[in-house]
Design a protein around this motif. Structure first.
Motif, PDB file in Angstrom:
ATOM      1  N   ASP A  72       0.802  -1.214   0.000  1.00 38.35           N
ATOM      2  CA  ASP A  72       0.000   0.000   0.000  1.00 38.35           C
ATOM      3  C   ASP A  72       0.841   1.273   0.000  1.00 38.35           C
ATOM      4  OD1 ASP A  72       0.975  -0.389   2.520  1.00 38.35           O
ATOM      5  OD2 ASP A  72      -0.953  -0.325   3.543  1.00 38.35           O
ATOM      6  N   THR A  73       2.178   1.140   0.035  1.00 37.94           N
ATOM      7  CA  THR A  73       3.055   2.310   0.006  1.00 37.94           C
ATOM      8  C   THR A  73       3.553   2.550  -1.413  1.00 37.94           C
ATOM      9  OG1 THR A  73       3.781   1.904   2.286  1.00 37.94           O
ATOM     10  CG2 THR A  73       5.155   3.347   0.928  1.00 37.94           C
ATOM     11  N   GLU A  74       3.228   3.711  -1.978  1.00 34.90           N
ATOM     12  CA  GLU A  74       3.602   4.019  -3.361  1.00 34.90           C
ATOM     13  C   GLU A  74       4.926   4.763  -3.454  1.00 34.90           C
ATOM     14  OE1 GLU A  74      -0.189   4.183  -6.219  1.00 34.90           O
ATOM     15  OE2 GLU A  74       0.068   5.981  -5.010  1.00 34.90           O
ATOM     16  N   ASN A  75       5.096   5.802  -2.647  1.00 35.56           N
ATOM     17  CA  ASN A  75       6.308   6.620  -2.701  1.00 35.56           C
ATOM     18  C   ASN A  75       6.713   7.030  -1.296  1.00 35.56           C
ATOM     19  OD1 ASN A  75       4.482   7.645  -5.271  1.00 35.56           O
ATOM     20  ND2 ASN A  75       6.620   7.290  -5.823  1.00 35.56           N
ATOM     21  N   ILE A  76       8.018   7.150  -1.074  1.00 34.95           N
ATOM     22  CA  ILE A  76       8.543   7.660   0.189  1.00 34.95           C
ATOM     23  C   ILE A  76       9.383   8.892  -0.122  1.00 34.95           C
ATOM     24  CG2 ILE A  76       9.942   7.185   2.232  1.00 34.95           C
ATOM     25  CD1 ILE A  76       9.365   4.209   1.802  1.00 34.95           C
ATOM     26  N   PHE A  77       8.955  10.048   0.370  1.00 35.67           N
ATOM     27  CA  PHE A  77       9.670  11.302   0.159  1.00 35.67           C
ATOM     28  C   PHE A  77      10.350  11.707   1.460  1.00 35.67           C
ATOM     29  CE2 PHE A  77       5.909  11.295  -2.572  1.00 35.67           C
ATOM     30  CZ  PHE A  77       6.460  11.552  -3.817  1.00 35.67           C
ATOM     31  N   VAL A  78      11.637  12.037   1.374  1.00 40.54           N
ATOM     32  CA  VAL A  78      12.383  12.525   2.530  1.00 40.54           C
ATOM     33  C   VAL A  78      12.782  13.974   2.259  1.00 40.54           C
ATOM     34  CG1 VAL A  78      14.459  12.269   3.932  1.00 40.54           C
ATOM     35  CG2 VAL A  78      13.246  10.234   3.128  1.00 40.54           C
ATOM     36  N   VAL A  79      12.316  14.889   3.108  1.00 34.36           N
ATOM     37  CA  VAL A  79      12.630  16.308   2.932  1.00 34.36           C
ATOM     38  C   VAL A  79      13.783  16.681   3.843  1.00 34.36           C
ATOM     39  CG1 VAL A  79      11.703  18.640   2.830  1.00 34.36           C
ATOM     40  CG2 VAL A  79      10.158  16.688   2.652  1.00 34.36           C
ATOM     41  N   TYR A  84      22.526  19.008   4.563  1.00 37.63           N
ATOM     42  CA  TYR A  84      22.591  17.559   4.711  1.00 37.63           C
ATOM     43  C   TYR A  84      22.128  16.786   3.477  1.00 37.63           C
ATOM     44  CZ  TYR A  84      23.183  18.512   9.710  1.00 37.63           C
ATOM     45  OH  TYR A  84      23.661  18.946  10.915  1.00 37.63           O
ATOM     46  N   TYR A  85      21.828  17.492   2.412  1.00 41.41           N
ATOM     47  CA  TYR A  85      21.272  16.853   1.218  1.00 41.41           C
ATOM     48  C   TYR A  85      22.158  15.725   0.697  1.00 41.41           C
ATOM     49  CZ  TYR A  85      19.392  16.366  -3.526  1.00 41.41           C
ATOM     50  OH  TYR A  85      18.854  15.876  -4.687  1.00 41.41           O
ATOM     51  N   TYR A  95      18.083   2.606  -1.152  1.00 42.73           N
ATOM     52  CA  TYR A  95      16.621   2.570  -1.152  1.00 42.73           C
ATOM     53  C   TYR A  95      16.073   3.236  -2.412  1.00 42.73           C
ATOM     54  CZ  TYR A  95      17.108   1.420   3.818  1.00 42.73           C
ATOM     55  OH  TYR A  95      17.446   0.823   5.010  1.00 42.73           O
ATOM     56  N   PRO A  96      15.920   2.483  -3.496  1.00 45.64           N
ATOM     57  CA  PRO A  96      15.377   3.058  -4.740  1.00 45.64           C
ATOM     58  C   PRO A  96      13.971   3.633  -4.565  1.00 45.64           C
ATOM     59  CG  PRO A  96      16.361   0.896  -5.133  1.00 45.64           C
ATOM     60  CD  PRO A  96      16.300   1.063  -3.660  1.00 45.64           C
ATOM     61  N   CYS A  97      13.253   3.201  -3.534  1.00 44.86           N
ATOM     62  CA  CYS A  97      11.895   3.686  -3.306  1.00 44.86           C
ATOM     63  C   CYS A  97      11.861   5.077  -2.707  1.00 44.86           C
ATOM     64  CB  CYS A  97      11.141   2.730  -2.383  1.00 44.86           C
ATOM     65  SG  CYS A  97      11.936   2.493  -0.767  1.00 44.86           S
ATOM     66  N   VAL A  98      13.023   5.603  -2.280  1.00 43.20           N
ATOM     67  CA  VAL A  98      13.087   6.891  -1.589  1.00 43.20           C
ATOM     68  C   VAL A  98      13.484   8.001  -2.550  1.00 43.20           C
ATOM     69  CG1 VAL A  98      14.305   8.232   0.169  1.00 43.20           C
ATOM     70  CG2 VAL A  98      13.578   5.892   0.667  1.00 43.20           C
ATOM     71  N   LYS A  99      12.760   9.112  -2.471  1.00 39.35           N
ATOM     72  CA  LYS A  99      13.114  10.311  -3.229  1.00 39.35           C
ATOM     73  C   LYS A  99      13.473  11.403  -2.219  1.00 39.35           C
ATOM     74  CE  LYS A  99      10.720  11.284  -6.859  1.00 39.35           C
ATOM     75  NZ  LYS A  99      11.756  11.118  -7.900  1.00 39.35           N
ATOM     76  N   VAL A 100      14.694  11.936  -2.300  1.00 39.54           N
ATOM     77  CA  VAL A 100      15.171  12.956  -1.369  1.00 39.54           C
ATOM     78  C   VAL A 100      14.941  14.339  -1.955  1.00 39.54           C
ATOM     79  CG1 VAL A 100      17.135  13.815  -0.050  1.00 39.54           C
ATOM     80  CG2 VAL A 100      16.920  11.362  -0.479  1.00 39.54           C
ATOM     81  N   ILE A 101      14.328  15.224  -1.183  1.00 39.21           N
ATOM     82  CA  ILE A 101      14.000  16.577  -1.635  1.00 39.21           C
ATOM     83  C   ILE A 101      14.783  17.589  -0.812  1.00 39.21           C
ATOM     84  CG2 ILE A 101      12.177  18.307  -1.852  1.00 39.21           C
ATOM     85  CD1 ILE A 101      11.185  14.715  -1.764  1.00 39.21           C
ATOM     86  N   ASN A 102      15.402  18.547  -1.474  1.00 34.19           N
ATOM     87  CA  ASN A 102      16.160  19.621  -0.830  1.00 34.19           C
ATOM     88  C   ASN A 102      15.243  20.828  -0.655  1.00 34.19           C
ATOM     89  OD1 ASN A 102      17.946  21.681  -0.112  1.00 34.19           O
ATOM     90  ND2 ASN A 102      19.528  21.036  -1.564  1.00 34.19           N
ATOM     91  N   ASP A 103      15.074  21.297   0.594  1.00 32.23           N
ATOM     92  CA  ASP A 103      14.182  22.442   0.809  1.00 32.23           C
ATOM     93  C   ASP A 103      14.842  23.783   0.494  1.00 32.23           C
ATOM     94  OD1 ASP A 103      15.820  23.085   2.976  1.00 32.23           O
ATOM     95  OD2 ASP A 103      14.230  22.988   4.481  1.00 32.23           O
ATOM     96  N   LEU A 120       5.691  21.753   0.638  1.00 32.47           N
ATOM     97  CA  LEU A 120       6.639  21.729  -0.474  1.00 32.47           C
ATOM     98  C   LEU A 120       6.524  20.430  -1.253  1.00 32.47           C
ATOM     99  CD1 LEU A 120       9.204  22.900  -1.925  1.00 32.47           C
ATOM    100  CD2 LEU A 120      10.558  21.686  -0.199  1.00 32.47           C
ATOM    101  N   VAL A 121       6.484  19.304  -0.552  1.00 28.42           N
ATOM    102  CA  VAL A 121       6.391  17.998  -1.213  1.00 28.42           C
ATOM    103  C   VAL A 121       5.040  17.839  -1.904  1.00 28.42           C
ATOM    104  CG1 VAL A 121       6.427  15.509  -0.887  1.00 28.42           C
ATOM    105  CG2 VAL A 121       7.978  16.948   0.420  1.00 28.42           C
ATOM    106  N   ILE A 122       3.978  18.190  -1.211  1.00 29.11           N
ATOM    107  CA  ILE A 122       2.630  18.020  -1.770  1.00 29.11           C
ATOM    108  C   ILE A 122       2.459  18.827  -3.046  1.00 29.11           C
ATOM    109  CG2 ILE A 122       0.188  18.548  -1.361  1.00 29.11           C
ATOM    110  CD1 ILE A 122       0.620  17.686   1.538  1.00 29.11           C
TER     111      ILE A 122
END
Length: 265
Positions: A72-79, A84-85, A95-103, A120-122
């Protein structure tokens, strides 16, 4: 926190996106680590809190290991932030399922805060689905199980597609002024959130999260409670890694655990 999608509840499996908030600068912990006498702690200075070793793995990996195998988990976003990016990008290579976002911020004074990072992510990924929001410096006691929380959330959605669910735990009398305190009805529906009340202001002792002026998820929750149905899921306690003392307690709790990445299941 689990937030409902704007669309109607689907009878098939609910698909969920995950946002892990990891854009803090950990100034209190950094000061403690720099002043520590033990090398095992001083060498951790400069490591973002979600990447601190807890037991045998980085703190944030507990969450990702529990989430990545779920259908049931589609995407994992880490802000995170500019400082620390690169560290999070290196960690996420496993973790290919993780997308890292720089604020886009570089100092504690510039930080956006939890609510703005979530927004920001939404907005960037046009998310209009169910969302789990997780504090990247938080772990719960071993009696917490992610499956229990998600099952409760699905039950709530069957009654109202706009339902939301937050986790809470009982705080001590002397801690009331440090937290947002939830007041609930007999169905665990939140009726009010009081920010840092005095013990005489409320009989409730259900804590939500520490409130600060800029990082204030409690303010969002106060706004949400009067607009959407919000329920709470009580827990026995949590670890909020904010200083060296809390880090040591968390690490001691998990260091001898077996199959620790899967304990959240």
């Amino acid at each position: 926190m689990l937030s409902g999608a704007s669309g109607a509840f689907r009878k098939k499996m609910v698909k969920i996106k995950v946002v892990i908030l990891a854009a803090g600068y950990g100034t209190r912990l950094l000061k403690d680590l720099q002043e520590a006498k033990e090398e095992q702690y001083t060498k951790l200075a400069g490591v973002p809190k979600p990447l601190l070793p807890i037991g045998k793995v980085p703190l944030i990996s507990y969450w990702v290991e529990a989430l990545k195998s779920r259908e049931d988990t589609e995407n994992i976003f880490v802000v995170t932030n500019e400082l620390y990016y690169s560290k999070f990008k290196e960690w996420a290579e496993n973790y290919p399922c993780v997308k890292v976002i720089n604020d886009g911020t570089s100092t504690n004074e510039e930080r956006l805060g939890a609510v703005s990072c979530l927004q920001l992510v939404i907005e960037r990924f046009r998310i209009d689905d169910h969302v789990i929001v997780i504090g990247g410096d938080t772990l719960f006691y071993e009696d917490f199980h992610l499956q229990d929380v998600l099952e409760k959330y699905e039950t709530l959605l069957k009654g109202n597609s706009q339902a939301n669910l937050v986790l809470s735990y009982s705080c001590r009398e002397e801690e009331i002024r440090k937290y947002g305190i939830l007041e609930t009805d007999e169905n665990q529906k939140i009726t009010a959130l009081l920010e840092k009340p005095s013990p005489t202001d409320t009989t409730s002792r259900l804590a939500d999260a520490p409130i600060s002026e800029k990082d204030a998820p409690g303010l969002f929750l106060s706004w949400l409670v009067i607009r959407k149905p919000v329920y709470c899921h009580p827990l026995s306690g949590r670890f909020d890694v904010g200083n060296l003392e809390s880090y040591i307690k968390c690490n001691e709790y998990f260091k001898d655990k077996i199959n620790i990445p899967n304990y959240l299941q």
